[in-house]
Design a protein around this motif. Sequence first.
Motif, PDB file in Angstrom:
ATOM      1  N   UNK A   1     -58.807  -6.294   5.090  1.00 53.45           N
ATOM      2  CA  UNK A   1     -57.499  -5.636   5.048  1.00 53.45           C
ATOM      3  C   UNK A   1     -56.647  -5.983   6.264  1.00 53.45           C
ATOM      4  N   UNK A   2     -57.283  -6.218   7.411  1.00 61.20           N
ATOM      5  CA  UNK A   2     -56.534  -6.616   8.607  1.00 61.20           C
ATOM      6  C   UNK A   2     -55.943  -8.013   8.429  1.00 61.20           C
ATOM      7  N   UNK A   3     -56.696  -8.898   7.802  1.00 65.40           N
ATOM      8  CA  UNK A   3     -56.197 -10.245   7.543  1.00 65.40           C
ATOM      9  C   UNK A   3     -55.033 -10.196   6.562  1.00 65.40           C
TER      10      UNK A   3
ATOM     11  N   UNK B   1     -54.878  -5.013  13.281  1.00 66.24           N
ATOM     12  CA  UNK B   1     -55.913  -3.990  13.485  1.00 66.24           C
ATOM     13  C   UNK B   1     -55.358  -2.809  14.281  1.00 66.24           C
ATOM     14  N   UNK B   2     -54.525  -3.096  15.274  1.00 62.06           N
ATOM     15  CA  UNK B   2     -53.921  -2.021  16.062  1.00 62.06           C
ATOM     16  C   UNK B   2     -53.043  -1.135  15.178  1.00 62.06           C
ATOM     17  N   UNK B   3     -52.268  -1.773  14.288  1.00 59.31           N
ATOM     18  CA  UNK B   3     -51.409  -1.011  13.379  1.00 59.31           C
ATOM     19  C   UNK B   3     -52.244  -0.139  12.447  1.00 59.31           C
TER      20      UNK B   3
ATOM     21  N   UNK C   1     -60.941   4.312   6.247  1.00 59.59           N
ATOM     22  CA  UNK C   1     -61.913   3.323   6.706  1.00 59.59           C
ATOM     23  C   UNK C   1     -61.439   1.951   6.234  1.00 59.59           C
ATOM     24  N   UNK C   2     -60.576   1.333   7.046  1.00 60.31           N
ATOM     25  CA  UNK C   2     -60.014   0.049   6.662  1.00 60.31           C
ATOM     26  C   UNK C   2     -61.048  -1.071   6.672  1.00 60.31           C
ATOM     27  N   UNK C   3     -62.155  -0.862   7.343  1.00 62.07           N
ATOM     28  CA  UNK C   3     -63.208  -1.873   7.344  1.00 62.07           C
ATOM     29  C   UNK C   3     -63.847  -2.012   5.967  1.00 62.07           C
TER      30      UNK C   3
END
Length: 233
Positions: free
Chosen positions: A55-57, A71-73, A89-91
């Motif tokens: 999701x960060x990508x 990731x900070x956002x 849990x974005x991971x």
Amino acid sequence: MKIQIWSDVMCPFCYIGKRRFEQALHHFEHKDEVEVEWKSFQLNPNLVTDPTININQYLADIKGITIDHAKQLNDHVTQMAAEAGLTYDFNKAIVANSFDAHRFAHLAKQHGLGAEAEEVLFKAYFTEGKNIADHETLAELGESIGLDKDEVAHTLKGNKYAINVNQDIAQAQQLGVRGVPFFVMDMKYAVSGAQPVDAFTQTLEKAYSEWAAGKPAKLDIVEGDSCEVGGNC
């Protein structure tokens, strides 16, 4: 008084806005006279579901920023969610096209379970890391809120409720909705974004007082944190 809420399952501010709105409505004196209807919206209709994408990508790609910045956002939004009593849990989150999830929500709405469907979809996406584009997953979510699992599976095999989803999106465009969540109260006042609880409360009171008095509608929008078309949050 009718309140319509446009949202997308994969919009982090939509879940936060949902919870803040619910808090305001819970304490609203005239809540028994309020009807809430959830409406479909797609931030990225051309998105191809890909469980392998982080999701960060995904966020970095659509915003043109580094993965660290993305990731900070997401960490910031996770903190906002926690303050609203939600666990993100974005991971674990799976990047997925939300169109069939919206069709599922329309099926649930026909059974008087629209709000329940929205809640389990948001939780599945942001907390549990489930693929909200997967038909088996949606059938299981439907069963968890009281729908017939076979009916959900059969519905999703075809195109049923696709026209309903597209009609909601078209209506949003007519209203000039550029991002979600978007709360429209009596087609008179709109709250755009995950506003503080007080903002929802004030708008509820204003909209209700004019609805009760029978005043004509004229849409007035209050802006806040939201996700825009294209998936930009």
